[in-house]
Design a protein around this motif. Structure first.
Motif, PDB file in Angstrom:
ATOM      1  N   GLN B 121       0.824  -1.216   0.000  1.00  0.00           N
ATOM      2  CA  GLN B 121       0.000   0.000   0.000  1.00  0.00           C
ATOM      3  C   GLN B 121       0.852   1.257   0.000  1.00  0.00           C
ATOM      4  OE1 GLN B 121      -3.447   0.446   0.456  1.00  0.00           O
ATOM      5  NE2 GLN B 121      -4.025  -1.705   0.432  1.00  0.00           N
ATOM      6  N   SER B 123       3.967   1.641  -0.947  1.00  0.00           N
ATOM      7  CA  SER B 123       4.795   1.803  -2.148  1.00  0.00           C
ATOM      8  C   SER B 123       4.028   2.482  -3.263  1.00  0.00           C
ATOM      9  CB  SER B 123       5.275   0.451  -2.662  1.00  0.00           C
ATOM     10  OG  SER B 123       5.941  -0.209  -1.654  1.00  0.00           O
ATOM     11  N   ASN B 124       2.737   2.253  -3.299  1.00  0.00           N
ATOM     12  CA  ASN B 124       1.935   2.822  -4.363  1.00  0.00           C
ATOM     13  C   ASN B 124       1.257   4.117  -3.931  1.00  0.00           C
ATOM     14  OD1 ASN B 124       1.328   2.490  -7.015  1.00  0.00           O
ATOM     15  ND2 ASN B 124      -0.628   1.480  -6.625  1.00  0.00           N
ATOM     16  N   SER B 125       1.491   4.531  -2.689  1.00  0.00           N
ATOM     17  CA  SER B 125       0.660   5.575  -2.100  1.00  0.00           C
ATOM     18  C   SER B 125       0.808   6.934  -2.782  1.00  0.00           C
ATOM     19  CB  SER B 125       0.960   5.701  -0.614  1.00  0.00           C
ATOM     20  OG  SER B 125       2.305   6.053  -0.415  1.00  0.00           O
ATOM     21  N   SER B 128      -0.946   6.881  -6.160  1.00  0.00           N
ATOM     22  CA  SER B 128      -2.403   6.834  -6.093  1.00  0.00           C
ATOM     23  C   SER B 128      -2.980   8.113  -5.498  1.00  0.00           C
ATOM     24  CB  SER B 128      -2.874   5.607  -5.308  1.00  0.00           C
ATOM     25  OG  SER B 128      -2.372   5.643  -4.006  1.00  0.00           O
ATOM     26  N   THR B 199       8.172   4.030  -2.641  1.00  0.00           N
ATOM     27  CA  THR B 199       7.166   4.956  -3.153  1.00  0.00           C
ATOM     28  C   THR B 199       7.821   6.188  -3.774  1.00  0.00           C
ATOM     29  OG1 THR B 199       5.032   5.978  -2.710  1.00  0.00           O
ATOM     30  CG2 THR B 199       6.693   6.259  -1.010  1.00  0.00           C
ATOM     31  N   ASN B 202       8.941   5.123  -7.092  1.00  0.00           N
ATOM     32  CA  ASN B 202       7.802   4.828  -7.955  1.00  0.00           C
ATOM     33  C   ASN B 202       7.252   6.076  -8.632  1.00  0.00           C
ATOM     34  OD1 ASN B 202       5.933   3.105  -9.104  1.00  0.00           O
ATOM     35  ND2 ASN B 202       4.492   3.248  -7.412  1.00  0.00           N
ATOM     36  N   ARG B 206       7.618   3.836 -12.838  1.00  0.00           N
ATOM     37  CA  ARG B 206       6.532   2.955 -12.428  1.00  0.00           C
ATOM     38  C   ARG B 206       6.958   1.489 -12.444  1.00  0.00           C
ATOM     39  NH1 ARG B 206       2.586   7.111 -12.731  1.00  0.00           N
ATOM     40  NH2 ARG B 206       3.940   8.559 -11.669  1.00  0.00           N
ATOM     41  N   ARG B 209       6.217  -0.516  -9.225  1.00  0.00           N
ATOM     42  CA  ARG B 209       4.938  -1.145  -8.965  1.00  0.00           C
ATOM     43  C   ARG B 209       4.972  -2.637  -9.334  1.00  0.00           C
ATOM     44  NH1 ARG B 209      -0.214   1.365 -11.774  1.00  0.00           N
ATOM     45  NH2 ARG B 209       1.454   2.818 -12.255  1.00  0.00           N
TER      46      ARG B 209
END
Lengths: 434, 296
Positions: B121, B123-125, B128, B199, B202, B206, B209
């Motif tokens: 969660q 890492s992508n925060s 997103s 993150t 990222n 990308r 991800r």
């Protein structure tokens, strides 16, 4: 009242954008292969060292702000004007600390609230009530503050009935009303507002403008960007005019607006070469690239003045890179407050773009310009209807004026009414007896 | 006083009064930062209410529009336990330090799931939450912190099931359970530290991800989830504990199940590594932070 609360000294902001030129350095196949194989490692190495833009191979620089120096005193309401791509939004982003300046500094005294978008952080799954708390908190309000103002916010939004419904079920109008209601209750000492009043229905917009006026009268400092000249003129006392990232004029709001309008006129003159206007355009330009726009009268002479009711011709020069049957060309006419009056769309008139690559010249003939005397702006775009997105769009390419002409059957005083209305349509009157 | 006056009075008092007055006027200096930036932990403290709202949002929306809702928090580790028990416990006959294999593996899967979902969660925060980052200022560190914290609810649900399993099988936790909060904190730190590194990267690439599922799977196999670390001899056990999750997992078993592999040294090494991960991750994050709004 005369304390300086925003003091910007030589602010500059450089962006790196991707460039293909770097690849050209590797000439032989061996070098190319080696570069291709090594580049992930080199990029990773740069990223680990913290050189993010270097890692992404973005090495062409663009200064979107240059040497911006100005001061704002407490209680002043300052309008920032400039064409699209002039750096207005970047300046607001720097002052709201969203992005860092590359050079210079700014000292800000007071709590800053920035509204670069309404409804920032709204989550579709949460209810209206929950989003008010979330959004308020994101905008910098304390929980107790939101609690105190909650009823006021809900009243303002006129959404009492739906406040416990997840906002994914809201219509877009309801969504904007709720978003605005929260934003309107933000009470920082310094408010930074970007073009957010351009959405929503007119009566709600006026309600928001009224609220903004209230904020301005309370002695808060406001920095305001809008294309709505009416709003700018009524709200602001002072103006800053930005061109290509630099301040070219500062002064009273009336002087700044006339400067802005006269600069726009000077640029146009019935013809606009868009080939150099890269920064102001939006869209991927995958299929097309609009080269130029020319406005002509019925004798095919370039002009920026049209008579009421006279024919007008737009001539577009477009490079089609990847034409297909889903492309649609549009020309839009708005007033200076950016209220849209006419859209001329190729598909509506059954015009199919010739599916051939290369430069095409397209003429759009409007039999009679049905506009009142005044100043108007032109936008052009190519839309991809299948992707539902603009492939290339350039705003405010031309400005033209419409002059009064005796086109009505009787004696019409168009000029007098032109302050209140924009679109003229002829009408036939007859007496049919009792 | 007529009702209108009252409203006016209320409005003016709420708008001019206390909220502005009770905080001193802050002064902000905006300048370019060069090189490594300070962590500005005091600012995160100032924005603690926003952090709270982020956690609250993430918990609220996590299982929206699902049929099973929060039971997913239990289903995931529970079914993994069943699969592990069948294949590793029964078929492969992997030892389990004298504990029934299902409990042995579930006690490890509970902190592991907290760690792994927190990592995924966080890492992508940033990506997103790109729209937030581009439109408003707040300390960016709050986003990944909130993501890992919001996993705590799932953790406690899965943990309750673990306690039920202990009661059913009649295993009494040792006095060492007092160390559990510390072990949970350790899992949190490891998850956040790794998440901060990933993150921030990222945002620019990308690729990260796509490496997360692979990384978590790999990490799971080098952690003592399906097998006990007692299968390793010294000095490899010490080397092994460089993986912070090894210390967390063995610590959980030691505290709850009373395995006699007192992992003091192991936990000490793991804790050191995980604190280093967090500090370096936070500084790396802060260093890249100024580019987030421009490239995300």
């Amino acid at each position: 009242m005369s304390k300086v609360v925003i003091d910007a000294q030589g602010l500059g902001k450089r962006y790196f954008i991707g460039s293909q030129q770097r690849k050209a350095k590797y000439k032989t196949f061996g070098e190319t292969l080696q570069n291709t194989l090594m580049s992930p490692f080199r990029k990773m190495g740069q990223l680990l060292k913290g050189h993010a833009s270097g890692a992404a191979g973005m090495n062409q620089e663009i200064w979107s702000l240059k040497d911006i120096t100005f001061q704002v005193k407490q209680g002043e309401v300052v309008g920032i004007l400039g064409r699209n791509g002039a750096g207005k939004s970047t300046l607001l982003k720097v002052l709201s600390r969203i992005t860092e300046p590359t050079t210079g500094s700014a000292r800000i005294i007071g709590r800053v609230g920035s509204l670069l978008e309404v409804g920032t952080g709204f989550h579709p799954e949460l209810t209206g009530r929950e989003n008010v708390y979330l959004n308020g908190s994101i905008l910098g309000m304390k929980r107790s503050e939101i609690k105190d103002k909650f009823d006021e916010i809900v009243n303002f939004s006129e959404l009492e009935k739906f406040i416990d419904t997840p906002i994914k079920y809201y219509s877009s109008g309801m969504y904007i009303r709720l978003a605005f209601a929260v934003a309107a209750h933000l009470e920082p000492e310094i408010l930074i507002v970007d073009e957010v009043l351009a959405v929503g229905d007119v009566s709600f917009q006026n309600k928001c403008l009224g609220k903004m006026q209230g904020v301005a009268n309370e002695g808060r400092t406001v920095l305001f960007v809008s294309h709505n000249m009416g709003a700018i003129e009524s709200l602001c006392q002072r103006g800053i005019f930005l061109e290509e990232g630099q301040i070219t004029f500062q002064g009273s709001i009336q002087d700044t607006i006339s400067k802005y309008i006269s600069r726009n006129l000077a640029i146009t003159g019935g013809f606009a070469d868009l080939s150099e206007r890269i920064e102001e355009r939006k869209g991927p330009q995958e299929h097309s690239f609009i080269q130029s726009v020319r406005l002509m009268d019925e004798t095919h002479t370039s002009t920026d003045m049209l008579r009421m009711g006279a024919p007008a011709i737009f001539r577009l020069e477009i490079d089609f890179k990847k034409p297909d049957e889903f492309l649609e060309i549009g020309v839009g006419i708005s007033n200076l407050q950016r209220v849209w009056l006419h859209y001329f769309i190729s598909k509506w008139e059954g015009f199919q773009i010739i599916t051939e690559k290369g430069r095409q010249i397209i003429e759009i003939e409007i039999p009679a310009i049905q506009l009142y005397p005044g100043e108007y702006l032109v936008d052009v775009w190519v839309k991809h209807t299948r992707k539902r997105s603009y492939d290339d769009i350039v705003h405010e390419v031309l400005q033209f004026s419409v002059m009064e002409a005796q086109i009505a059957q009787g004696e019409a005083n168009f000029k007098y009414y032109s302050q209140n209305t924009e679109v003229y349509s002829p009408s036939h009157w007859s007496l049919k007896g009792k | 006083m007529n009702p209108l006056d009252q409203t006016v009075d209320k409005m003016t008092s709420s708008s001019n009064g206390k909220h502005l007055a009770d905080t001193p006027v802050p002064e902000i200096l905006i300048t370019p930062t060069r090189g490594w930036a300070s962590l500005k932990l005091n600012e995160i403290w100032e924005y603690r209410e926003l952090l709270y709202f982020f956690v609250w949002r993430d918990i609220k929306v996590r299982y929206k529009q699902t049929v099973l809702g929060a039971s997913w928090a239990v289903i995931q580790p529970f079914f993994t336990m069943i699969v592990f028990s069948l294949f590793f416990g029964k078929l492969a006959g992997i030892p389990s330090d004298g504990i029934p294999y299902p409990i042995f593996s579930y006690a490890a899967l509970v902190p592991w799931t907290f760690f792994a979902s927190g990592l995924a969660q966080s890492s992508n925060s940033l990506v997103s939450n790109a729209n937030l980052i581009k439109k408003i200022y707040f300390p960016r560190l709050t986003i990944p912190i909130a993501k890992v914290l919001s996993g705590a609810v799932d953790f406690f649900l899965a943990f309750i099931v673990l306690l039920i399993m202990l009661v059913v099988t009649g295993i009494t936790p040792t006095i060492n359970v007092i160390w559990l909060p510390f072990l949970i904190l350790l899992a949190f730190i490891t998850s956040l530290g790794t998440g901060l590194w990933l993150t921030a990267m990222n945002v620019q690439f990308r690729d990260i991800r796509y490496t997360i599922p692979f990384l978590t799977q790999f990490w799971m196999f080098i952690s003592p989830i399906a097998y006990p670390s007692s299968m390793l001899d010294e000095p490899w056990r010490t080397v092994y504990s460089l993986n912070p999750m090894a210390g967390v997992v063995e610590g959980f078993r030691w505290a709850l199940l009373g395995t006699n592999t007192a992992p003091g040294k192991m936990i000490f090494i793991s804790a050191t590594v995980s604190v280093l991960l967090l500090i370096s991750g936070a500084f790396y994050f802060r260093r890249l932070e100024k580019t987030f709004a421009d490239v995300v």
